[in-house]
Enzyme design. Structure first.
Site, PDB file in Angstrom:
ATOM      1  CB  SER A 163      -9.557  -1.455   3.146  1.00 27.90           C
ATOM      2  OG  SER A 163     -10.031  -2.775   2.533  1.00 27.90           O
ATOM      3  NE  ARG A 178      -3.742  -2.127   0.243  1.00 24.47           N
ATOM      4  CZ  ARG A 178      -3.444  -3.522  -0.225  1.00 24.47           C
ATOM      5  NH1 ARG A 178      -2.240  -3.944  -0.853  1.00 24.47           N
ATOM      6  NH2 ARG A 178      -4.325  -4.663  -0.103  1.00 24.47           N
ATOM      7  CD  GLU A 230      -5.693   1.121   1.825  1.00 22.77           C
ATOM      8  OE1 GLU A 230      -5.778   0.931   0.730  1.00 22.77           O
ATOM      9  OE2 GLU A 230      -5.797   0.433   2.722  1.00 22.77           O
TER      10      GLU A 230
END
EC number: 1.3.1.98
Length: 374
Positions: free
Chosen positions: A258, A180, A365
């Site tokens: 998410s 990520r 995130e």
């Protein structure tokens, strides 16, 4: 609100730029999958990569604050008026050839790129089906799901360097892609204008390394490859079941996907977490705790930690404007009337609750604009 940097002259020059449309009505609530956020000074819609480059250069030269936006699926934006201009990427051209080379404009809808590749029998991104957002965003945070990530297939990105104003193809190896992460994330040094992928041409998927997807398809080993269309269908089914495919009528999908990354911790921390679960919930639950080797330690499941910290699907309950999804505890959702402040308060509560119980700090995130979780 006034801002001397966005002068009538700059406004006029933007209006005269080829393939550009000026939009003074659109808000961030219109541009994000959370349907949250206030009003920018202006939205500049760019239909080509050349238009994006020209607009960004012009605004940077005039020191006008700007934010590049495409799918809006990874943004948490403050309420109220925001002193910035949105550069909206609408360059959505996609080309592919029989050798598996795919080039997509940064403004192309990502799932449309996946669908086109699968229809052409190209493999490598089918596990990334149903992920909202744009093609240009995928390398910025190295989008991944079900054991695959964009780093597996990314060849290069067409990048506007905002320091020099130059546009060039940058090899994927120069982006420091990790879980990520890329060296473009949380920086404003460059704007992705297009991406190039190299996919396989035999009609088969990437190896099915993720247990849930493998079980759904009946795969028995971590290296099995299945027809790309079958894998895409299974991924979409799984994501729909978790509210992770955008459906405008379903508030469980009014989210940023998410919300927290899966934490990577020292093995001793993972041991301590597992011991806490064993003492509080018993051996069976502790033995099922997800923990996987990862660079820098072991990766734990953020969703699993959130649930064991006492947060349930739909928390804090009916009537709350911002809630955890009723389908998946890793998604924070706007139930239709939330403000960004409501969402941030819930994010803080979940983060702090997990930290209090397990000593692990979850990291959001999404990209935060004008607001912070701290």
């Amino acid at each position: 609100m006034t801002d001397s940097s966005l002068t009538p002259d700059i406004h006029a020059r933007l209006a005269q730029t080829a393939d550009v449309t000026l939009d003074e009505a659109t808000t961030f609530a219109d541009l994000t999958t959370l349907h949250l956020g206030g009003r920018p000074r202006l939205v500049v819609r760019c239909a080509t990569a050349a238009a994006v480059s020209e607009v960004v250069r012009l605004l940077d030269a005039a020191s006008v604050p700007l934010l590049v936006v495409a799918g809006g699926s990874n943004l948490v934006v403050a309420d109220g008026d925001l002193d910035l201009v949105v550069v909206l990427l609408e360059n959505d051209q996609v080309t592919m050839d029989a050798a598996g080379r795919v080039v997509a404009g940064a403004g192309a809808e990502w799932d449309a790129v996946v669908a086109a590749a699968v229809d052409a029998g190209l493999g490598g991104i089918e596990c990334l089906s149903g992920i909202p957002g744009s093609a240009g965003a995928t390398p910025v945070q190295n989008v991944g799901a079900y054991g695959a990530e964009i780093a597996d297939v990314l060849v290069q990105v067409l990048l506007l360097d905002r320091t020099t104003g130059e546009v060039s193809w940058v090899p994927a190896v120069d982006l420091d892609l990790a879980y990520r992460y890329s060296n473009l994330k949380f920086t404003s040094r460059g704007v992705v204008l297009a991406i190039e992928l190299q996919l396989t041409t035999d009609g088969l998927s990437a190896p099915l390394r993720f247990g849930e997807l493998a079980r759904r398809l009946g795969a028995t080993s971590g290296e099995e490859r299945w027809p790309v269309a079958d894998v895409r269908a299974a991924v979409l089914e799984l994501r729909h079941g978790k509210g992770m495919v955008v459906v405008e009528s379903d508030h469980d999908t009014w989210s940023a996907g998410s919300f927290f990354t899966n934490p990577v911790v020292d093995p001793s921390v993972a041991d301590a977490v597992q011991l806490l679960v064993r003492e509080s919930r018993g051996d069976e639950d502790a033995d099922r705790m997800p923990r996987f080797p990862a660079p820098g330690g072991e990766k734990l499941s953020a969703a699993w930690l959130i649930e064991r910290a006492g947060f349930t699907r739909g928390y804090p309950g009916e009537g709350a404007p911002a809630r955890l999804s009723t389908k998946h505890t890793l998604a924070l959702t706007n139930r239709g009337s939330a403000t960004t402040a409501d969402l941030v308060a819930l994010a803080r509560e979940v983060r702090d609750g997990v930290r209090e119980v397990f000593g692990v700090t979850l990291v959001p995130e999404p990209v935060w604009i004008g607001v912070s979780i701290d």
